[in-house]
Design a protein around this motif. Structure first.
Motif, PDB file in Angstrom:
ATOM      1  N   GLU A 130       0.823  -1.216   0.000  1.00 33.95           N
ATOM      2  CA  GLU A 130       0.000   0.000   0.000  1.00 33.95           C
ATOM      3  C   GLU A 130       0.857   1.268   0.000  1.00 33.95           C
ATOM      4  OE1 GLU A 130      -2.562  -3.287   1.124  1.00 33.95           O
ATOM      5  OE2 GLU A 130      -0.623  -2.675   1.878  1.00 33.95           O
ATOM      6  N   CYS A 131       1.937   1.280   0.771  1.00 32.31           N
ATOM      7  CA  CYS A 131       2.831   2.443   0.805  1.00 32.31           C
ATOM      8  C   CYS A 131       3.718   2.493  -0.440  1.00 32.31           C
ATOM      9  CB  CYS A 131       3.735   2.400   2.035  1.00 32.31           C
ATOM     10  SG  CYS A 131       2.901   2.565   3.618  1.00 32.31           S
ATOM     11  N   GLU A 132       3.906   1.316  -1.076  1.00 35.71           N
ATOM     12  CA  GLU A 132       4.807   1.162  -2.212  1.00 35.71           C
ATOM     13  C   GLU A 132       6.225   1.586  -1.845  1.00 35.71           C
ATOM     14  OE1 GLU A 132       3.048   3.157  -5.581  1.00 35.71           O
ATOM     15  OE2 GLU A 132       1.518   1.602  -5.780  1.00 35.71           O
ATOM     16  N   LYS A 133       6.646   1.164  -0.628  1.00 29.42           N
ATOM     17  CA  LYS A 133       7.982   1.482  -0.122  1.00 29.42           C
ATOM     18  C   LYS A 133       8.539   0.312   0.657  1.00 29.42           C
ATOM     19  CE  LYS A 133       7.298   6.396   0.092  1.00 29.42           C
ATOM     20  NZ  LYS A 133       7.607   7.634   0.740  1.00 29.42           N
ATOM     21  N   SER A 134       9.865   0.306   0.774  1.00 29.97           N
ATOM     22  CA  SER A 134      10.569  -0.711   1.550  1.00 29.97           C
ATOM     23  C   SER A 134      11.070  -0.090   2.845  1.00 29.97           C
ATOM     24  CB  SER A 134      11.760  -1.246   0.750  1.00 29.97           C
ATOM     25  OG  SER A 134      11.316  -1.845  -0.441  1.00 29.97           O
ATOM     26  N   PHE A 135      10.982  -0.870   3.942  1.00 30.47           N
ATOM     27  CA  PHE A 135      11.335  -0.347   5.258  1.00 30.47           C
ATOM     28  C   PHE A 135      12.241  -1.296   6.034  1.00 30.47           C
ATOM     29  CE2 PHE A 135       7.035   1.395   4.413  1.00 30.47           C
ATOM     30  CZ  PHE A 135       7.332   2.752   4.454  1.00 30.47           C
ATOM     31  N   CYS A 136      13.075  -0.715   6.901  1.00 30.15           N
ATOM     32  CA  CYS A 136      13.838  -1.497   7.873  1.00 30.15           C
ATOM     33  C   CYS A 136      12.850  -1.926   8.965  1.00 30.15           C
ATOM     34  CB  CYS A 136      14.991  -0.681   8.449  1.00 30.15           C
ATOM     35  SG  CYS A 136      14.514   0.696   9.529  1.00 30.15           S
ATOM     36  N   PRO A 137      13.216  -2.862   9.830  1.00 30.32           N
ATOM     37  CA  PRO A 137      12.272  -3.312  10.863  1.00 30.32           C
ATOM     38  C   PRO A 137      11.768  -2.182  11.761  1.00 30.32           C
ATOM     39  CG  PRO A 137      14.108  -4.820  10.730  1.00 30.32           C
ATOM     40  CD  PRO A 137      14.451  -3.644   9.855  1.00 30.32           C
ATOM     41  N   ASN A 138      12.646  -1.256  12.126  1.00 30.35           N
ATOM     42  CA  ASN A 138      12.244  -0.179  13.025  1.00 30.35           C
ATOM     43  C   ASN A 138      11.215   0.744  12.373  1.00 30.35           C
ATOM     44  OD1 ASN A 138      12.523   1.252  15.554  1.00 30.35           O
ATOM     45  ND2 ASN A 138      13.598   2.832  14.384  1.00 30.35           N
ATOM     46  N   CYS A 139      11.505   1.207  11.163  1.00 32.48           N
ATOM     47  CA  CYS A 139      10.559   2.099  10.470  1.00 32.48           C
ATOM     48  C   CYS A 139       9.259   1.383  10.148  1.00 32.48           C
ATOM     49  CB  CYS A 139      11.194   2.656   9.199  1.00 32.48           C
ATOM     50  SG  CYS A 139      12.500   3.868   9.521  1.00 32.48           S
TER      51      CYS A 139
END
Length: 72
Positions: free
Chosen positions: A36-45
């Protein structure tokens, strides 16, 4: 300038290219992709962003599974 080590990476000494970097903090290695965000994140974010009520239902996929789907 020295880079901080990524506490979430299996190899915290790895130099990250932009494609591997979290799109939340732009500092650590991304491990999840949010459709949905169309983004990749680290575990914290990923945790911080997806603890917000309107984002809790977002489907996230481990990047390791996405590369398997592309090549599989």
């Amino acid at each position: 300038m020295r880079r901080r080590k990524n506490p979430y990476s299996e190899n915290s000494n790895k130099i990250l290219n932009d494609a591997d970097r979290c799109e939340g903090c732009f500092e650590y290695e991304a491990i999840n992709y949010c459709k949905e965000c169309e983004k990749s994140f680290c575990p914290n974010c990923d945790q911080i962003i997806h603890n917000i009520a309107s984002f809790k239902s977002h489907e996230r996929i481990p990047l390791s599974q996405m590369s398997h789907l592309k090549h599989g």
